[in-house]
Design a protein around this motif. Structure first.
Motif, PDB file in Angstrom:
ATOM      1  N   GLN A  24       0.848  -1.334  -0.001  1.00 27.87           N
ATOM      2  CA  GLN A  24      -0.065   0.157  -0.076  1.00 27.87           C
ATOM      3  C   GLN A  24       0.961   1.356   0.175  1.00 27.87           C
ATOM      4  O   GLN A  24       0.378   2.447  -0.429  1.00 27.87           O
ATOM      5  CB  GLN A  24      -0.840   0.128   1.250  1.00 27.87           C
ATOM      6  CG  GLN A  24      -1.862  -1.110   1.142  1.00 27.87           C
ATOM      7  CD  GLN A  24      -3.162  -1.073   2.371  1.00 27.87           C
ATOM      8  OE1 GLN A  24      -2.739  -0.205   3.197  1.00 27.87           O
ATOM      9  NE2 GLN A  24      -4.236  -1.609   2.175  1.00 27.87           N
TER      10      GLN A  24
ATOM     11  N   SER B 276       1.081   3.412  -3.194  1.00 25.30           N
ATOM     12  CA  SER B 276       0.006   4.518  -3.615  1.00 25.30           C
ATOM     13  C   SER B 276       0.421   5.824  -3.368  1.00 25.30           C
ATOM     14  O   SER B 276      -0.222   6.846  -4.186  1.00 25.30           O
ATOM     15  CB  SER B 276      -1.494   4.110  -3.221  1.00 25.30           C
ATOM     16  OG  SER B 276      -1.177   4.529  -1.557  1.00 25.30           O
ATOM     17  N   TYR B 277       1.321   6.179  -2.420  1.00 22.67           N
ATOM     18  CA  TYR B 277       1.627   7.537  -2.208  1.00 22.67           C
ATOM     19  C   TYR B 277       3.182   7.635  -2.741  1.00 22.67           C
ATOM     20  O   TYR B 277       3.769   8.799  -2.590  1.00 22.67           O
ATOM     21  CB  TYR B 277       1.719   7.998  -0.828  1.00 22.67           C
ATOM     22  CG  TYR B 277       2.223   7.115   0.176  1.00 22.67           C
ATOM     23  CD1 TYR B 277       3.485   7.190   0.584  1.00 22.67           C
ATOM     24  CD2 TYR B 277       1.684   6.343   0.997  1.00 22.67           C
ATOM     25  CE1 TYR B 277       4.258   6.469   1.811  1.00 22.67           C
ATOM     26  CE2 TYR B 277       2.113   5.391   1.968  1.00 22.67           C
ATOM     27  CZ  TYR B 277       3.392   5.348   2.393  1.00 22.67           C
ATOM     28  OH  TYR B 277       4.065   4.916   3.264  1.00 22.67           O
TER      29      TYR B 277
ATOM     30  N   ASN C  71       1.414   6.604  -7.658  1.00 24.60           N
ATOM     31  CA  ASN C  71       0.158   5.890  -7.677  1.00 24.60           C
ATOM     32  C   ASN C  71      -0.014   5.381  -8.882  1.00 24.60           C
ATOM     33  O   ASN C  71      -0.939   4.464  -9.299  1.00 24.60           O
ATOM     34  CB  ASN C  71      -0.920   6.694  -7.147  1.00 24.60           C
ATOM     35  CG  ASN C  71      -1.148   7.926  -8.026  1.00 24.60           C
ATOM     36  OD1 ASN C  71      -0.617   8.388  -9.052  1.00 24.60           O
ATOM     37  ND2 ASN C  71      -2.015   8.929  -7.199  1.00 24.60           N
TER      38      ASN C  71
ATOM     39  N   VAL D 177       0.125   1.433  -8.826  1.00 21.72           N
ATOM     40  CA  VAL D 177      -0.774   0.761  -8.039  1.00 21.72           C
ATOM     41  C   VAL D 177      -1.294  -0.434  -8.497  1.00 21.72           C
ATOM     42  O   VAL D 177      -1.289  -1.627  -7.987  1.00 21.72           O
ATOM     43  CB  VAL D 177      -2.030   1.383  -7.566  1.00 21.72           C
ATOM     44  CG1 VAL D 177      -2.969   0.927  -6.780  1.00 21.72           C
ATOM     45  CG2 VAL D 177      -1.468   2.848  -6.531  1.00 21.72           C
TER      46      VAL D 177
ATOM     47  N   TYR E  97      -9.250   0.468   0.859  1.00 18.13           N
ATOM     48  CA  TYR E  97      -8.116   0.971   0.269  1.00 18.13           C
ATOM     49  C   TYR E  97      -8.308   1.330  -1.325  1.00 18.13           C
ATOM     50  O   TYR E  97      -7.884   2.162  -1.954  1.00 18.13           O
ATOM     51  CB  TYR E  97      -6.909  -0.196   0.382  1.00 18.13           C
ATOM     52  CG  TYR E  97      -5.684   0.075  -0.355  1.00 18.13           C
ATOM     53  CD1 TYR E  97      -4.891   1.074  -0.103  1.00 18.13           C
ATOM     54  CD2 TYR E  97      -5.505  -0.545  -1.578  1.00 18.13           C
ATOM     55  CE1 TYR E  97      -3.740   1.543  -0.643  1.00 18.13           C
ATOM     56  CE2 TYR E  97      -4.143  -0.284  -2.288  1.00 18.13           C
ATOM     57  CZ  TYR E  97      -3.301   0.613  -1.792  1.00 18.13           C
ATOM     58  OH  TYR E  97      -2.319   0.896  -2.562  1.00 18.13           O
TER      59      TYR E  97
ATOM     60  N   CYS F 134      -7.899   4.660  -3.561  1.00 17.39           N
ATOM     61  CA  CYS F 134      -6.983   4.742  -4.545  1.00 17.39           C
ATOM     62  C   CYS F 134      -7.839   5.177  -5.778  1.00 17.39           C
ATOM     63  O   CYS F 134      -7.403   6.268  -6.595  1.00 17.39           O
ATOM     64  CB  CYS F 134      -6.441   3.349  -5.079  1.00 17.39           C
ATOM     65  SG  CYS F 134      -5.276   2.980  -3.811  1.00 17.39           S
TER      66      CYS F 134
ATOM     67  N   GLU G 263      -8.477   8.938  -5.399  1.00 18.79           N
ATOM     68  CA  GLU G 263      -7.113   9.695  -5.825  1.00 18.79           C
ATOM     69  C   GLU G 263      -6.722   9.604  -7.225  1.00 18.79           C
ATOM     70  O   GLU G 263      -6.551  10.694  -7.930  1.00 18.79           O
ATOM     71  CB  GLU G 263      -6.000   9.082  -4.995  1.00 18.79           C
ATOM     72  CG  GLU G 263      -6.345   9.465  -3.523  1.00 18.79           C
ATOM     73  CD  GLU G 263      -5.150   8.793  -2.751  1.00 18.79           C
ATOM     74  OE1 GLU G 263      -4.272   8.047  -3.117  1.00 18.79           O
ATOM     75  OE2 GLU G 263      -5.149   8.995  -1.449  1.00 18.79           O
ATOM     76  N   LYS G 264      -6.815   8.575  -7.807  1.00 21.98           N
ATOM     77  CA  LYS G 264      -6.452   8.494  -9.061  1.00 21.98           C
ATOM     78  C   LYS G 264      -7.061   7.205 -10.093  1.00 21.98           C
ATOM     79  O   LYS G 264      -6.600   6.029  -9.881  1.00 21.98           O
ATOM     80  CB  LYS G 264      -4.827   8.138  -9.454  1.00 21.98           C
ATOM     81  CG  LYS G 264      -4.259   8.065 -11.088  1.00 21.98           C
ATOM     82  CD  LYS G 264      -2.960   7.871 -10.875  1.00 21.98           C
ATOM     83  CE  LYS G 264      -2.522   7.806 -12.491  1.00 21.98           C
ATOM     84  NZ  LYS G 264      -2.429   9.166 -13.239  1.00 21.98           N
TER      85      LYS G 264
ATOM     86  N   ILE H 219      -7.648  -0.621 -10.920  1.00 22.85           N
ATOM     87  CA  ILE H 219      -8.408  -0.420  -9.830  1.00 22.85           C
ATOM     88  C   ILE H 219     -10.237  -0.632  -9.874  1.00 22.85           C
ATOM     89  O   ILE H 219     -10.701  -1.409  -8.914  1.00 22.85           O
ATOM     90  CB  ILE H 219      -8.405   0.956  -9.209  1.00 22.85           C
ATOM     91  CG1 ILE H 219      -6.934   0.967  -8.877  1.00 22.85           C
ATOM     92  CG2 ILE H 219      -8.941   1.197  -7.993  1.00 22.85           C
ATOM     93  CD1 ILE H 219      -6.348   2.531  -8.781  1.00 22.85           C
TER      94      ILE H 219
END
Length: 391
Positions: free
Chosen positions: A241, A244-245, A248, A251, A274, A278, A281-282, A287
């Protein structure tokens, strides 16, 4: 013909260098008798006009005096031949230059560096390495270039410890721009250690990678895989995880391992949270499809299809459409199965031919993930393809 014209320009530059060299000598002496250009120059020019480049080079090299002006011209001539693929001629020019006793020490270093590049182009890596090792140990203005060329050899030959040593030197000389590259090299050594089942050694080099680049995605992926294989699910999830930062875009590379670990440790709910984070965020196809699979398991195919259909309206993709058709074929709710089957066959064929990863530096594309781009040889420049035809 363009090459011949360029060669002619270089020969004109040789003439200019010759005349400038004579003028410089005249300034330094109170009296310097005029010396006409030797007949060999005109013989060489005749060879050139008749496209007899080998004879022209031989004649010019013998005819022209070597001075500060003509050294650059000789080097330009060698570069021309190298670009044209005539490496043997480039080697000959540079070897002839090195044989001249009038070269200054710095000029000799420069010519040796060009000759080492010729050897690399010709695939004579042992010769190139021997020259570059010697040049890289000396203190001169071309040392960084020598180190960079040596690094290219070690990376090509997959001699990772030597590559690390050279890159550490470059980092000290040039700054932290080399830190991400170093992290990748440490990851290469970690992968080698894993192949030898030296897991403590692998962890040591993963730590080294993080010490050079805390955002090294590759180190997190290797660590996550190790933790998963060793049954440390909580640590595996934490490492994976982290991507992701860090970046990303990568991911999608973590999802298969995350799904395995979360299923094994009964943490599907945590995985769903989670994935939702994600997605917020993107958004990306990988995903979306992972969340669709989660919904299939927890709420059934209707919720999964509704979610996937809504996401495809906002962010269409071939993989998403293919997955939607898969669900509809497995759980038919409409009589249009024939058209869906046909459409799925078409998207299947399209997906087979599409690249999965692309280099954002040179554009190289392929179906396998490479941390060292086969196109431009940069590190960490490939990522999953985005957009309608992407991940």
């Amino acid at each position: 013909m363009p090459d011949l014209a360029l060669l002619a320009l270089i020969m004109v530059a040789m003439l200019a260098g010759y005349l400038l060299g004579r003028a410089e000598k005249k300034k330094k002496k109170e009296h310097f008798p005029e010396q006409p250009l030797s007949k060999e120059y005109f013989v060489g020019l005749n060879y050139l006009l008749n496209e007899q480049t080998d004879e022209a080079i031989e004649t010019f090299i013998k005819a022209l005096d070597l001075n500060n002006d003509t050294v650059d011209t000789y080097l330009a001539l060698g570069s021309l031949f190298c670009r044209r693929g005539e490496v043997d001629k480039s080697i000959r020019v540079h070897q002839d230059l090195l044989a001249r006793p009038s070269l200054t020490p710095l000029q000799s270093i420069r010519v040796q560096l060009e000759l080492a590049k010729d050897y690399m182009t010709a695939g004579l890596f042992d010769r190139a390495e021997a020259m570059l090792v010697d040049l890289s140990r000396q203190n001169h203005e071309y040392r960084v270039d020598a180190l960079q060329q040596l690094l290219r050899i070690y990376e090509r030959e997959k001699e990772w410890p030597q590559a690390v040593e050279i890159t550490e030197s470059l980092r000290k000389l040039c700054g932290e721009d080399y830190a991400p590259r170093l992290a990748h090299l440490y990851c290469e050594i970690a992968e080698d250690k894993l192949r030898l089942n030296d897991r403590s050694g692998a962890r040591k080099y993963i730590r080294a990678a993080y010490s050079r680049d805390k955002n090294c995605v590759r180190a997190s992926l290797i660590l996550g895989r190790m933790e998963m294989e060793e049954g440390r699910d909580r640590d595996a999830i934490k490492a994976l995880q982290k991507v992701s930062y860090q970046d990303n875009r990568y991911v999608p590379l973590t999802l298969d391992m995350l799904e395995t670990v979360c299923h094994r440790s009964d943490q599907q709910r945590a995985l769903g949270s989670y994935l939702a984070k994600c997605l917020n965020e993107k958004p990306g196809t990988a995903i979306i499809l992972a969340m669709t699979a989660q919904l299939m398991n927890s709420r059934g195919e209707v919720s999964a299809m509704d979610f996937l259909t809504g996401q495809l309206r906002r962010q269409p993709s071939l993989r998403g459409l293919n997955a939607l058709m898969n669900i509809q074929l497995n759980y038919p709710s409409e009589p249009s199965l024939t058209s869906i089957k046909l459409l799925k066959e078409v998207t299947d064929q399209m997906l087979v031919s599409k690249p999965v990863y692309q280099c954002f530096s040179c554009g190289f594309a392929g179906k396998e993930m490479h941390w060292h781009c086969p196109g431009c040889h940069e590190w960490g420049t490939l990522a999953p393809v985005q957009g309608v035809e992407g991940e």
